[in-house]
Design an enzyme around this catalytic site. Structure first.
Site, PDB file in Angstrom:
ATOM      1  N   PRO A   1       0.843  -1.210   0.000  1.00 34.19           N
ATOM      2  CA  PRO A   1       0.000   0.000   0.000  1.00 34.19           C
ATOM      3  C   PRO A   1       0.876   1.257   0.000  1.00 34.19           C
ATOM      4  O   PRO A   1       1.828   1.349   0.768  1.00 34.19           O
ATOM      5  CB  PRO A   1      -0.778  -0.106   1.311  1.00 34.19           C
ATOM      6  CG  PRO A   1      -0.677  -1.535   1.717  1.00 34.19           C
ATOM      7  CD  PRO A   1       0.615  -2.043   1.163  1.00 34.19           C
ATOM      8  N   GLU A   2       0.555   2.205  -0.867  1.00 36.28           N
ATOM      9  CA  GLU A   2       1.274   3.479  -0.858  1.00 36.28           C
ATOM     10  C   GLU A   2       0.477   4.473  -0.011  1.00 36.28           C
ATOM     11  O   GLU A   2      -0.570   4.136   0.555  1.00 36.28           O
ATOM     12  CB  GLU A   2       1.519   3.941  -2.304  1.00 36.28           C
ATOM     13  CG  GLU A   2       2.331   2.870  -3.061  1.00 36.28           C
ATOM     14  CD  GLU A   2       3.009   3.334  -4.346  1.00 36.28           C
ATOM     15  OE1 GLU A   2       3.266   4.538  -4.492  1.00 36.28           O
ATOM     16  OE2 GLU A   2       3.299   2.471  -5.189  1.00 36.28           O
TER      17      GLU A   2
ATOM     18  N   LYS B   1       3.377   6.043   5.104  1.00 40.02           N
ATOM     19  CA  LYS B   1       2.754   4.723   5.178  1.00 40.02           C
ATOM     20  C   LYS B   1       2.480   4.300   6.619  1.00 40.02           C
ATOM     21  O   LYS B   1       2.169   3.145   6.883  1.00 40.02           O
ATOM     22  CB  LYS B   1       3.646   3.705   4.474  1.00 40.02           C
ATOM     23  CG  LYS B   1       3.879   4.041   3.004  1.00 40.02           C
ATOM     24  CD  LYS B   1       4.877   3.109   2.353  1.00 40.02           C
ATOM     25  CE  LYS B   1       5.171   3.568   0.918  1.00 40.02           C
ATOM     26  NZ  LYS B   1       6.223   2.740   0.290  1.00 40.02           N
TER      27      LYS B   1
ATOM     28  N   ARG C   1      11.718  11.746  11.906  1.00 42.86           N
ATOM     29  CA  ARG C   1      12.537  10.899  11.028  1.00 42.86           C
ATOM     30  C   ARG C   1      11.953  10.840   9.623  1.00 42.86           C
ATOM     31  O   ARG C   1      12.686  10.681   8.653  1.00 42.86           O
ATOM     32  CB  ARG C   1      12.592   9.464  11.568  1.00 42.86           C
ATOM     33  CG  ARG C   1      13.541   9.253  12.711  1.00 42.86           C
ATOM     34  CD  ARG C   1      13.901   7.774  12.847  1.00 42.86           C
ATOM     35  NE  ARG C   1      12.754   6.885  13.005  1.00 42.86           N
ATOM     36  CZ  ARG C   1      12.135   6.660  14.164  1.00 42.86           C
ATOM     37  NH1 ARG C   1      12.528   7.281  15.251  1.00 42.86           N
ATOM     38  NH2 ARG C   1      11.122   5.822  14.221  1.00 42.86           N
TER      39      ARG C   1
ATOM     40  N   ASN D   1       6.442   2.309  -5.334  1.00 42.46           N
ATOM     41  CA  ASN D   1       6.963   2.031  -6.664  1.00 42.46           C
ATOM     42  C   ASN D   1       6.096   2.596  -7.796  1.00 42.46           C
ATOM     43  O   ASN D   1       6.614   3.041  -8.811  1.00 42.46           O
ATOM     44  CB  ASN D   1       7.104   0.520  -6.832  1.00 42.46           C
ATOM     45  CG  ASN D   1       8.346   0.172  -7.607  1.00 42.46           C
ATOM     46  OD1 ASN D   1       9.242   1.003  -7.736  1.00 42.46           O
ATOM     47  ND2 ASN D   1       8.399  -1.027  -8.133  1.00 42.46           N
TER      48      ASN D   1
ATOM     49  N   ARG E   1      14.433  -2.756  -6.582  1.00 40.69           N
ATOM     50  CA  ARG E   1      13.015  -2.554  -6.907  1.00 40.69           C
ATOM     51  C   ARG E   1      12.870  -2.278  -8.402  1.00 40.69           C
ATOM     52  O   ARG E   1      13.733  -1.655  -9.019  1.00 40.69           O
ATOM     53  CB  ARG E   1      12.441  -1.360  -6.117  1.00 40.69           C
ATOM     54  CG  ARG E   1      12.499  -1.507  -4.614  1.00 40.69           C
ATOM     55  CD  ARG E   1      11.591  -2.601  -4.083  1.00 40.69           C
ATOM     56  NE  ARG E   1      10.197  -2.443  -4.455  1.00 40.69           N
ATOM     57  CZ  ARG E   1       9.312  -1.682  -3.781  1.00 40.69           C
ATOM     58  NH1 ARG E   1       9.677  -1.029  -2.709  1.00 40.69           N
ATOM     59  NH2 ARG E   1       8.049  -1.608  -4.188  1.00 40.69           N
TER      60      ARG E   1
END
Ligand code: ZN
Length: 338
Positions: A2-3, A52, A190, A235, A328
């Site tokens: 999941p993006e 995410k 972060r 991706n 990837r």
């Protein structure tokens, strides 16, 4: 995987139907028993996504300070919602778009909901009225007919969050942990900026992205996937954003102009918003009518380069290339992206 748009939709589902309610929190599978016991019985006070990462706030009690449930779905994770839930957590901007979304094979097929009368045209945060349903939300969203409430937990449910009217079961996450507020702040620091996260202004988020990307000699294709540079891109969006900008993924971030970086960021803001609204990574925008419906229904009609290796570019006719970047898959058009 999941993006970011998926995680924002899940956060909105919790925001609509769980926040404000006390929850029974359990770990049917047993792997999260200690964490679940810490949250059990508290009221859910907030629901946010950064990139995410899903962050569910739980109220403090007389004997215990407030806590946050932090979930990252990873590749295999998914939430199953049941009970009185919003099957269409976000409302599309126009009547035509709503009709198109309902035709989506993987989305909201055949589902009614609010919004068709135009009352919710303004806000992405507005949601359909809760109704009895079951909805799985992971990389895709799928609906099922409602069953008895609450349904028996099936399979490896890491955590179950149950209110009087709704239930959410989490399976297969990469991260499921209880954090203190200070740890959440450290996590947010972060992570790179997320235009849909409430943590900072849009202008500050954009400036942070441009600053982080422009000082790096790593390829921009890699930087867009680096969650400390920008949070939420995976991706699909990586490949499509760079095609739309006509930028070679191998160009170092430091070799992009600040105008190019700002344009990339603004395009991400736009695509993410479409993703949150439709639940689909619709990266060919400006489509109308039947073409838009087809794009919402079929991945093959939705993207410029993603999973189109060997096919002619929709813009220039060159053959779309598939290569590997940091393990990837990376899709690009050698004709357009220079
Ligand atoms: Zn091309």
């Amino acid at each position: 995987m999941p993006e970011g748009h998926s995680v924002h939709r899940i956060a909105r589902q919790f925001g609509a139907n769980f926040v404000g309610s006390a929850a029974a929190v359990t770990s049917p599978q047993g792997r999260f028993e200690v964490g679940a016991a810490e949250l059990d019985g508290r009221e859910i006070t907030s629901s946010e996504a950064i990139g995410k990462h899903l962050l569910l706030g739980f109220d403090g009690t007389a004997s215990a300070p407030e806590r946050v449930l932090h979930v990252h779905l990873g590749i295999y994770g998914a939430w199953d919602f049941a009970g009185a839930i919003s099957v269409d957590p976000t409302i599309l901007a126009s009547r035509a778009a709503v009709g198109a979304a309902r035709m989506g094979q993987t989305g909201m097929r055949g589902v009614g909901g609010a919004g068709t009368d135009g009352e919710n045209e303004e806000s992405i945060a507005s949601i359909g009225a809760p109704r009895l349903a079951r909805l799985r939300a992971g990389e895709q969203e799928t609906l099922a007919e409602p069953a008895a409430f609450p349904p028996e937990p099936v399979g490896q449910v890491r955590v179950r969050i149950l209110t009087e009217t709704a239930v959410a079961d989490l399976r297969g996450p990469t991260v499921c942990e209880v954090l203190e507020p200070a740890q959440v702040r450290a996590l947010a620091q972060r992570l790179g900026p997320d235009p849909e996260a409430p943590t900072e202004s849009r202008a500050k988020a954009e400036a942070r992205f441009v600053e982080r990307a422009s000082r790096s000699n790593q390829p921009i294709g890699q930087l867009l996937m680096d969650q400390s540079v920008v949070a939420g891109i995976g991706n699909v969006y990586r490949a499509e954003l760079l095609f739309r900008a006509r930028i070679d993924p191998h160009r170092p971030g430091s070799r992009l102009t600040s105008d190019e970086l700002r344009a990339l960021w603004r395009d991400w803001v736009k695509l993410l918003r479409i993703g949150v609204e439709t639940g689909q990574m619709l990266t060919i925008d400006g489509l109308r009518g039947a073409k838009r419906a087809a794009a919402l229904a079929n991945r093959a009609d939705r993207h410029w380069v993603y999973k189109r290796e060997g096919l002619p570019c929709r813009r220039c006719g060159a053959t779309i290339v598939l290569e590997t970047m940091q393990g990837r898959k990376l899709y690009r058009c050698p004709g357009c992206q220079l």
